[in-house]
Design an enzyme around this catalytic site. Structure first.
Site, PDB file in Angstrom:
ATOM      1  N   CYS A 122       0.819  -1.218   0.000  1.00 24.63           N
ATOM      2  CA  CYS A 122       0.000   0.000   0.000  1.00 24.63           C
ATOM      3  C   CYS A 122       0.855   1.272   0.000  1.00 24.63           C
ATOM      4  CB  CYS A 122      -0.936   0.016   1.191  1.00 24.63           C
ATOM      5  SG  CYS A 122      -1.949  -1.457   1.272  1.00 24.63           S
ATOM      6  N   HIS A 258      -3.354   6.929   2.193  1.00 22.86           N
ATOM      7  CA  HIS A 258      -3.780   5.594   1.762  1.00 22.86           C
ATOM      8  C   HIS A 258      -5.198   5.352   2.271  1.00 22.86           C
ATOM      9  CE1 HIS A 258      -4.053   1.424   1.056  1.00 22.86           C
ATOM     10  NE2 HIS A 258      -3.838   1.038   2.306  1.00 22.86           N
ATOM     11  N   ASN A 289     -10.429  -0.266  -0.478  1.00 24.67           N
ATOM     12  CA  ASN A 289      -8.979  -0.153  -0.360  1.00 24.67           C
ATOM     13  C   ASN A 289      -8.353  -0.880  -1.556  1.00 24.67           C
ATOM     14  OD1 ASN A 289      -6.283  -0.634   0.247  1.00 24.67           O
ATOM     15  ND2 ASN A 289      -6.641  -1.092   2.399  1.00 24.67           N
TER      16      ASN A 289
HETATM   17  O1  UT7 Z   1      -4.240  -1.484   3.375  1.00 24.67           O
HETATM   18  C1  UT7 Z   1      -3.405  -2.112   4.260  1.00 24.67           C
HETATM   19  C2  UT7 Z   1      -3.513  -1.518   5.583  1.00 24.67           C
HETATM   20  N1  UT7 Z   1      -4.705  -2.009   6.222  1.00 24.67           N
HETATM   21  C3  UT7 Z   1      -5.271  -1.331   7.192  1.00 24.67           C
HETATM   22  O2  UT7 Z   1      -4.822  -0.264   7.521  1.00 24.67           O
HETATM   23  C4  UT7 Z   1      -6.436  -1.948   7.893  1.00 24.67           C
HETATM   24  C5  UT7 Z   1      -6.414  -1.599   9.338  1.00 24.67           C
HETATM   25  N2  UT7 Z   1      -7.436  -2.272  10.128  1.00 24.67           N
HETATM   26  C6  UT7 Z   1      -8.738  -1.935  10.041  1.00 24.67           C
HETATM   27  O3  UT7 Z   1      -9.135  -1.128   9.240  1.00 24.67           O
HETATM   28  C7  UT7 Z   1      -9.684  -2.554  11.049  1.00 24.67           C
HETATM   29  O4  UT7 Z   1      -8.940  -3.281  11.995  1.00 24.67           O
HETATM   30  C8  UT7 Z   1     -10.761  -3.486  10.419  1.00 24.67           C
HETATM   31  C9  UT7 Z   1     -11.738  -2.642   9.618  1.00 24.67           C
HETATM   32  C10 UT7 Z   1     -10.097  -4.529   9.545  1.00 24.67           C
HETATM   33  C11 UT7 Z   1     -11.550  -4.202  11.514  1.00 24.67           C
HETATM   34  O5  UT7 Z   1     -12.159  -3.242  12.347  1.00 24.67           O
HETATM   35  P1  UT7 Z   1     -11.944  -3.282  13.923  1.00 24.67           P
HETATM   36  O6  UT7 Z   1     -12.718  -2.175  14.476  1.00 24.67           O
HETATM   37  O7  UT7 Z   1     -10.472  -3.318  14.206  1.00 24.67           O
HETATM   38  O8  UT7 Z   1     -12.628  -4.651  14.282  1.00 24.67           O
HETATM   39  P2  UT7 Z   1     -12.173  -5.803  15.268  1.00 24.67           P
HETATM   40  O9  UT7 Z   1     -11.441  -6.850  14.500  1.00 24.67           O
HETATM   41  O10 UT7 Z   1     -11.487  -5.221  16.492  1.00 24.67           O
HETATM   42  O11 UT7 Z   1     -13.545  -6.380  15.743  1.00 24.67           O
HETATM   43  C12 UT7 Z   1     -14.494  -5.574  16.479  1.00 24.67           C
HETATM   44  C13 UT7 Z   1     -15.802  -6.315  16.563  1.00 24.67           C
HETATM   45  C14 UT7 Z   1     -15.681  -7.752  17.098  1.00 24.67           C
HETATM   46  O12 UT7 Z   1     -16.859  -8.036  17.811  1.00 24.67           O
HETATM   47  P3  UT7 Z   1     -16.904  -7.945  19.421  1.00 24.67           P
HETATM   48  O13 UT7 Z   1     -15.833  -8.878  19.909  1.00 24.67           O
HETATM   49  O14 UT7 Z   1     -16.616  -6.505  19.743  1.00 24.67           O
HETATM   50  O15 UT7 Z   1     -18.298  -8.364  19.750  1.00 24.67           O
HETATM   51  C15 UT7 Z   1     -15.618  -8.593  15.867  1.00 24.67           C
HETATM   52  O16 UT7 Z   1     -16.074  -9.900  16.073  1.00 24.67           O
HETATM   53  O17 UT7 Z   1     -16.384  -6.453  15.242  1.00 24.67           O
HETATM   54  C16 UT7 Z   1     -16.548  -7.853  14.943  1.00 24.67           C
HETATM   55  N3  UT7 Z   1     -16.207  -8.025  13.537  1.00 24.67           N
HETATM   56  C17 UT7 Z   1     -17.100  -7.957  12.553  1.00 24.67           C
HETATM   57  N4  UT7 Z   1     -18.427  -7.776  12.557  1.00 24.67           N
HETATM   58  C18 UT7 Z   1     -19.050  -7.742  11.379  1.00 24.67           C
HETATM   59  C19 UT7 Z   1     -14.976  -8.222  13.012  1.00 24.67           C
HETATM   60  N5  UT7 Z   1     -15.067  -8.310  11.670  1.00 24.67           N
HETATM   61  C20 UT7 Z   1     -16.362  -8.143  11.356  1.00 24.67           C
HETATM   62  C21 UT7 Z   1     -17.074  -8.122  10.159  1.00 24.67           C
HETATM   63  N6  UT7 Z   1     -18.412  -7.905  10.203  1.00 24.67           N
HETATM   64  N7  UT7 Z   1     -16.469  -8.271   8.966  1.00 24.67           N
END
Ligand code: UT7
Length: 333
Positions: A122, A258, A289
């Site tokens: 990226c 990005h 992305n």
């Molecule tokens: O381009 C390369 C660089 N990439 C990036 O910069 C990406 C950076 N990371 C992110 O953008 C975020 O970490 C994500 C968008 C990938 C994920 O978001 P998050 O807020 O970090 O989610 P998380 O993995 O901490 O999960 C939070 C909650 C969890 O539920 P509980 O435990 O709070 O009840 C997950 O189970 O969201 C849940 N969850 C989802 N729910 C619906 C995780 N993935 C999903 C999903 N749909 N796809």
């Protein structure tokens, strides 16, 4: 010691043209969500994405790169035969070799340019752009074509809850050429290979070939790890790029980070206290992305919206797998 000549250095280099290619098919969050037990609401809230584009079979990596380049060359008023080097940032070359850049150059009718791919994920486009700017300034190249293009759908697992909803396909390109002023601040770049597992593949092709794993490799991302790294580290990187260019945030016309997650962009904008006069790119809403293509696509979209003022400075920021990052102030064409 025998003295050898160097090419005469130039006063400056600048971006002369920008091009973009967005695949025809628009894919909504509703289409992605069922396979990952997610929802349009969750995806929008956590990332800012409402839709992305997926390439069809006819929209190859080379073809998308060529289309974006044709537009960039036309705006620059540069003929293919004037291009001395083609730099292609991508992580979705479907084969390990040969590189994509020579094929793109050939399709464009650029006769025998230097051409290679840049593997900085990226951050790849900003890495390649900074390299091209230095080549032009040093006098070793007159015109450079810099491309960021991806078919992320080739490496995505659409059942992977941690990544399926983020990525999209597309291509962006810029032409860099000589200028009588300095159109590029110093690049601030770096990497942290100790975190190489944060965004990687499920296995190597060799493990798949030997039968050690049954499925071909796909992308896997430790989202929260990357999120925390980006929010904590990129603010300092942006600050360094501003200081290196000798300007302040209030002098910027645009901030083009990005397009990884709107919440990462929000955190950087808030921490740096950007004034409202800085147009912030939010192309992730409609493009998702697109990895190496996000920065040129996002600047292209800002211009289409009339929010990128020609001649004013923009801060470009790339970060991602490697982990790698690069930031640079550029003068907008
Ligand atoms: O381009 C390369 C660089 N990439 C990036 O910069 C990406 C950076 N990371 C992110 O953008 C975020 O970490 C994500 C968008 C990938 C994920 O978001 P998050 O807020 O970090 O989610 P998380 O993995 O901490 O999960 C939070 C909650 C969890 O539920 P509980 O435990 O709070 O009840 C997950 O189970 O969201 C849940 N969850 C989802 N729910 C619906 C995780 N993935 C999903 C999903 N749909 N796809």
């Amino acid at each position: 010691m025998i003295k050898i000549k160097s090419a005469p250095a130039r006063a400056g280099a600048r971006i002369l043209g920008i091009g973009a290619y967005r695949p025809d098919r628009i894919v909504s969050n509703d289409e992605i969500a069922p396979a990952i037990d997610s929802s349009d609401e969750w995806i929008q809230q956590r990332t800012g994405i409402t839709e992305r584009r997926f390439a069809g079979e006819h929209e190859t990596l080379v073809g998308m790169a060529v289309s974006a380049s044709v537009e960039a060359l036309a705006e620059a008023g540069i003929k293919p035969e004037q291009v001395g080097i083609v730099l292609m940032a991508t992580l979705t070359n479907p084969v390990q070799f040969p590189a994509v850049a020579p094929q793109v150059a050939s399709e464009l009718g650029i006769p025998n340019p230097g051409a290679y791919d840049v593997g900085a994920a990226c951050a790849g486009f900003v890495y390649a752009l900074a390299t091209a700017a230095d080549m032009v300034k040093s006098g070793s190249i007159e015109y450079a074509l810099v491309i960021g293009a991806e078919r992320m759908t080739d490496v995505l697992d659409l059942t992977d809850r941690g990544s399926a909803f983020i990525f999209g396909d597309g291509a962006g390109a810029m032409v860099v050429g000589p200028a009588d002023f300095n159109g590029f601040g110093p690049v601030v770049w770096g990497s942290d290979g100790s975190q190489s597992e944060a965004i990687s593949m499920t296995s190597s092709w060799f493990d798949f070939r030997s039968g050690k794993v049954k499925e071909p490799p796909t992308l896997r991302m430790q989202g929260p790890v990357v999120f925390r790294w980006a929010v904590s580290e990129m603010v300092g990187v942006v600050q360094k790029a501003l200081v290196a260019a000798g300007i302040e945030a209030k002098d910027l016309g645009a901030f083009v980070p990005h397009q990884a997650n709107n919440r990462i962009t929000d955190a950087i904008v808030k921490a740096l206290d950007f004034p409202d006069s800085v147009a912030v790119a939010r192309d992730i809403r409609n493009s998702g992305n697109t990895t190496a293509a996000t920065v040129p696509l996002a600047l292209h979209a800002l211009r289409a919206e009339g929010r990128a003022i020609s001649g004013s400075p923009a801060l470009l920021l790339g970060f991602g797998a490697g982990l790698t990052y690069a930031a640079q102030v550029v003068v907008m064409p």
